[in-house]
Enzyme design. Structure first.
Site, PDB file in Angstrom:
ATOM      1  N   ASP A 220     -14.869   1.405  -3.089  1.00 22.18           N
ATOM      2  CA  ASP A 220     -14.262   0.112  -3.371  1.00 22.18           C
ATOM      3  C   ASP A 220     -15.040  -0.997  -2.660  1.00 22.18           C
ATOM      4  O   ASP A 220     -15.454  -0.847  -1.511  1.00 22.18           O
ATOM      5  CB  ASP A 220     -12.820   0.148  -2.835  1.00 22.18           C
ATOM      6  CG  ASP A 220     -12.021  -1.084  -3.197  1.00 22.18           C
ATOM      7  OD1 ASP A 220     -11.679  -1.227  -4.380  1.00 22.18           O
ATOM      8  OD2 ASP A 220     -11.745  -1.906  -2.295  1.00 22.18           O
ATOM      9  N   GLU A 257     -18.570   0.103  -6.431  1.00 21.06           N
ATOM     10  CA  GLU A 257     -18.053  -1.076  -7.074  1.00 21.06           C
ATOM     11  C   GLU A 257     -18.888  -2.227  -6.554  1.00 21.06           C
ATOM     12  O   GLU A 257     -18.595  -2.807  -5.515  1.00 21.06           O
ATOM     13  CB  GLU A 257     -16.582  -1.240  -6.685  1.00 21.06           C
ATOM     14  CG  GLU A 257     -15.763  -1.825  -7.783  1.00 21.06           C
ATOM     15  CD  GLU A 257     -15.172  -3.140  -7.399  1.00 21.06           C
ATOM     16  OE1 GLU A 257     -15.238  -3.501  -6.222  1.00 21.06           O
ATOM     17  OE2 GLU A 257     -14.625  -3.800  -8.287  1.00 21.06           O
TER      18      GLU A 257
HETATM   19  C1  LAG Z   1     -11.478  -3.787  -5.436  1.00 25.63           C
HETATM   20  N1  LAG Z   1     -12.682  -3.536  -5.685  1.00 25.63           N
HETATM   21  O1  LAG Z   1     -13.659  -3.968  -4.934  1.00 25.63           O
HETATM   22  C2  LAG Z   1     -10.398  -3.305  -6.306  1.00 25.63           C
HETATM   23  O2  LAG Z   1     -10.932  -2.811  -7.527  1.00 25.63           O
HETATM   24  C3  LAG Z   1      -9.407  -4.402  -6.482  1.00 25.63           C
HETATM   25  O3  LAG Z   1      -8.400  -4.009  -7.366  1.00 25.63           O
HETATM   26  C4  LAG Z   1      -8.856  -4.751  -5.101  1.00 25.63           C
HETATM   27  O4  LAG Z   1      -7.954  -5.862  -5.170  1.00 25.63           O
HETATM   28  C5  LAG Z   1      -9.953  -5.181  -4.159  1.00 25.63           C
HETATM   29  N2  LAG Z   1     -11.188  -4.508  -4.337  1.00 25.63           N
HETATM   30  C6  LAG Z   1      -9.519  -4.918  -2.721  1.00 25.63           C
HETATM   31  O5  LAG Z   1      -9.440  -3.540  -2.477  1.00 25.63           O
HETATM   32  C7  LAG Z   1      -6.581  -5.566  -5.358  1.00 25.63           C
HETATM   33  C8  LAG Z   1      -5.916  -6.708  -6.089  1.00 25.63           C
HETATM   34  C9  LAG Z   1      -5.753  -7.913  -5.181  1.00 25.63           C
HETATM   35  C10 LAG Z   1      -4.972  -7.509  -3.946  1.00 25.63           C
HETATM   36  C11 LAG Z   1      -5.810  -6.434  -3.246  1.00 25.63           C
HETATM   37  C12 LAG Z   1      -5.143  -5.925  -1.991  1.00 25.63           C
HETATM   38  O6  LAG Z   1      -6.714  -7.065  -7.224  1.00 25.63           O
HETATM   39  O7  LAG Z   1      -5.032  -8.941  -5.876  1.00 25.63           O
HETATM   40  O8  LAG Z   1      -4.772  -8.596  -3.111  1.00 25.63           O
HETATM   41  O9  LAG Z   1      -5.967  -5.294  -4.122  1.00 25.63           O
HETATM   42  O10 LAG Z   1      -3.905  -5.335  -2.277  1.00 25.63           O
HETATM   43  C13 LAG Z   1      -3.411  -8.911  -2.773  1.00 25.63           C
HETATM   44  C14 LAG Z   1      -3.000 -10.277  -3.296  1.00 25.63           C
HETATM   45  C15 LAG Z   1      -3.854 -11.343  -2.593  1.00 25.63           C
HETATM   46  C16 LAG Z   1      -3.668 -11.249  -1.088  1.00 25.63           C
HETATM   47  C17 LAG Z   1      -4.020  -9.832  -0.630  1.00 25.63           C
HETATM   48  C18 LAG Z   1      -3.753  -9.663   0.853  1.00 25.63           C
HETATM   49  O11 LAG Z   1      -3.186 -10.333  -4.697  1.00 25.63           O
HETATM   50  O12 LAG Z   1      -3.421 -12.639  -3.058  1.00 25.63           O
HETATM   51  O13 LAG Z   1      -4.519 -12.170  -0.418  1.00 25.63           O
HETATM   52  O14 LAG Z   1      -3.214  -8.873  -1.353  1.00 25.63           O
HETATM   53  O15 LAG Z   1      -2.441  -9.942   1.167  1.00 25.63           O
END
Ligand code: LAG
Ligand code: CA
Length: 508
Positions: A220, A257
C-alpha cells in the site's frame, strides 16, 4: 496489572489534552520479486475486497481454484482502529500487527491460506508499511482489543512510539518527493522506515506472513515511502515457505501501489500500472481508438509488461475516478475481456460490493458482522456483493487467457470507428465493437479452418442453466464462427449487440 492501568491512564490523559497542532525483469532488476508463483495453468489475481477469510477459503475451493484463477489479494488483515459506521477504509488504519479484524482472526487466516493453496490459488496480502491509524479523538480502540494514541504516535501493541515516526507535516505538493515520502498521507502518522525499530517490526511482520504460507504482498502507498528503505526491508525477507510447498529459494511476489515515480519501484517487484484504467475505459466507451498493439507500452507510457500488474478498476478507482466498473456493465465486461484477452502484465480484477457513498461499509448485519456473499449457481451473490469474478464472461475469458498464454498478439486490426480485433498466436481470436455502428468485417483470425464457438454470446443461457464447476460441456450455446482455409472469417458484432465483443479459441 496496576502498573499497566496507570500507564494507560497517563497515556489517555496526555492523549486527550495534548495535540500536534503546532506543526502541523525482464531486465534483471528485482526479478526475484516479480514471479507470482501461480500454479501451472492458473492465471490472474482477484482482489476479494473486504471478503472475510472463511468465505474466501470456500470460494477458492468452489470456484477460484477449479476455474484456474492464480491468486487472491486479501484486504488488509491487521488489527485496525474501529471507526464510526465501520467504513471499509478502517482496514487501512492499523493499530497493531495482530491478525484480528472483521475479516477474521489468525486461525481463520491460516486456514484460508492452507485451503486456497491446496485449491491451487495463491494468497497475497495488502500490507500497510507507510502509516498507522489516525481517525478519532483521544484513544483509539482496535478490533483485537488494543489501544493506541495517534496524537502521540503511540501504538503500544506493536510497540511504536513517537521516535518511530516522521515529524508531522502536510503534503502540499504531490510532485515533491520529499514531502510525499516524509509527510502524512491523509494525516495518518507516517512511519519512518529508516529507523531500525520500524524496519525490524515490518520485517518481522512480513516474515510471519511468509511462514504462514502467503505467496506475496500488495504494498500500500509505495510512492509515499523511500525505495531505499523498502529495499532494506525486503532484503531481510525469508524465502517462501517450503513447508507450504513453495520451491526452495522462492522470493515473495511483491507489487506496489505506485501512482508516482513508478520506475523507482520496479527493482523492488512489479508496480500496478494504473494508466491502463483510463485508456481502456476510454477505448470501450468509444472515446479513443486503440490503433495498434505493437506500441501499446510506449504510446501510453506504461511500464514494461514484465514489470506490471494491471487492473481496470480497484477499490480506490471505483470511488474516485469515472473509469469503468460494475456500474457500467457492458463496457466494463468488454474492458475485463481485454484485460484477460490481451497480453500485458499480470491481470488483476476486483470482486467488490455495491455502494452509494464513499464511506459505505461492506454488507454487514446489525451486529456489524460482514455478511456471507454466498455465491449462487447463476453467478450472482447475496445482498449487495457484486461478485465480478463470477461474471460469465470473466469465467470464459479466464479460460481463453489460460489457453492462449504465452502466445503473442498478432494481426491487430482496427478502423476509424474504434472497432478492433486481434489474434493470440494461432490459438485464439478476440474482437470488440465499442461503437454503435454495425461491424461486419472479414478478418485474419489466425486459427485453423473450422467452425468455432463464440464464448461470449452464449452467456445468457449459460448463466441461467449451467453449473459453475469445472469445464463447460462441449455444446456451443453462443454464435458460431466459420473460419475458411485462408484462416479468414467474417466477424459480425452489431452496434446494438448486448455484449459487444466476441472471442473464440482452438480447443486444447
Ligand atoms: C492506499 N493506497 O496507497 C489505499 O489504496 C487507499 O484506499 C487508502 O486510503 C490509502 N492508501 C491509505 O492506506 C483509504 C481511504 C481514505 C482513508 C484511508 C485511511 O481512501 O479515505 O482516509 O484509507 O482509512 C480516511 C478519511 C480521511 C482521513 C483519514 C485519517 O477518508 O479523510 O484524513 O481517514 O483519519
Ligand atoms: Ca511515508
Amino acid at each position: 496489572m496496576l502498573l499497566l492501568k496507570n500507564q494507560i491512564l497517563i497515556i489517555a490523559s496526555i492523549c486527550i489534552y495534548k495535540s500536534f497542532g503546532q506543526s502541523s525483469s525482464g531486465d534483471g532488476r528485482g526479478d526475484q520479486y516479480k514471479n507470482p508463483h501461480f500454479h501451472p495453468n492458473h492465471i490472474g489475481i482477484v482482489q476479494m475486497f473486504q471478503w472475510p477469510f472463511d468465505y474466501i477459503a470456500r470460494e477458492c475451493e468452489e470456484y477460484l481454484g477449479p476455474q484456474g484463477f492464480g491468486g487472491v489479494q486479501v484486504s488488509p488483515i491487521f488489527e485496525n482502529s474501529i471507526l464510526d459506521g465501520r467504513p471499509w477504509y478502517e482496514l487501512y488504519q492499523p493499530i497493531s500487527y495482530k491478525i484480528k479484524t472483521r475479516l477474521g482472526d489468525e486461525a481463520q487466516f491460516r486456514n484460508m491460506i492452507k485451503r486456497c493453496n491446496k485449491a491451487g490459488v495463491r494468497i497475497y496480502v495488502d500490507v500497510i508499511l507507510n502509516h498507522m491509524a489516525r481517525s478519532g479523538k483521544g484513544i483509539l480502540h482496535g478490533t483485537a482489543g488494543s489501544i493506541a494514541c495517534p496524537e502521540l504516535s503511540f501504538y503500544p501493541a506493536v510497540p511504536y512510539t513517537l521516535l518511530d515516526f516522521h515529524l508531522p507535516c502536510k503534503i502540499n505538493d504531490w510532485n515533491d518527493k520529499k514531502q510525499m515520502r516524509k509527510c502524512r498521507l491523509f494525516n495518518l502518522p507516517d512511519l519512518n522506515q529508516a529507523k531500525p525499530n520500524v524496519r525490524n517490526k515490518l520485517v518481522q511482520m512480513l516474515n510471519n506472513l511468509i511462514s504462514m504460507g502467503v505467496a506475496g504482498f500488495r504494498v500500500d502507498a509505495s510512492s509515499f515511502m523511500d525505495p531505499i528503505d523498502l529495499q532494506h526491508i525486503f532484503s531481510k525477507l525469508n524465502d517462501l515457505s517450503t513447508q507450504h510447498n513453495f520451491p526452495e529459494s522462492s522470493k515473495p511476489f511483491i507489487y506496489h501501489e505506485a501512482h508516482h515515480w513508478k520506475s523507482e519501484y520496479t527493482h523492488l517487484g512489479r508496480v500496478i500500472e494504473f494508466n491502463f484504467e483510463e485508456i481502456i475505459s476510454r477505448v470501450m466507451r468509444n472515446q479513443i481508438n486503440l490503433n495498434n498493439a505493437d506500441n501499446f507500452v510506449r504510446n501510453y507510457n506504461l511500464v514494461e509488461s514484465y514489470n506490471a500488474v494491471v487492473d481496470l478498476d480497484n477499490h480506490d478507482a471505483q470511488r474516485t475516478f469515472n473509469y469503468l466498473n460494475y456500474k457500467d456493465p457492458v463496457p466494463y465486461k468488454m474492458g475485463l475481456g481485454f484485460l484477460l484477452g490481451f497480453s500485458y502484465g499480470i491481470p488483476k480484477l476486483i470482486s467488490s460490493f455495491d455502494f452509494k457513498s464513499f464511506d459505505e461499509s461492506p454488507p454487514s448485519d446489525i451486529k456489524q458482522n460482514i455478511i456471507d456473499p454466498r455465491p449462487r449457481k447463476d453467478g450472482t451473490c447475496q445482498v449487495n456483493w457484486n461478485c465480478e469474478h463470477r461474471y460469465y464472461s470473466v469465467r470464459e475469458m479466464l479460460r481463453f487467457a489460460r489457453i492462449v498464454e504465452g502466445e503473442p498478439v498478432r494481426n491487430f486490426f482496427s478502423n476509424d470507428y474504434g472497432q478492433f480485433g486481434f489474434c493470440r498466436g494461432d490459438k485464439g481470436f478476440i474482437a470488440f465493437n465499442p461503437s454503435s455502428r454495425d461491424m461486419e468485417i472479414e478478418m485474419d483470425v489466425c486459427v485453423p479452418p473450422g467452425t468455432y464457438c463464440d464464448i461470449i454470446s452464449g452467456s445468457y443461457e449459460a448463466e441461467i442453466y449451467k453449473e459453475f464447476k469445472g469445464d463447460t460441456s462441449d455444446e456451443c450455446s453462443g454464435n458460431k464462427i466459420i473460419v475458411d482455409e485462408n484462416r479468414k472469417a467474417v466477424i459480425k458484432i452489431p452496434g446494438n449487440d448486448s455484449k459487444k465483443f466476441i472471442a473464440f479459441y482452438q480447443k486444447p
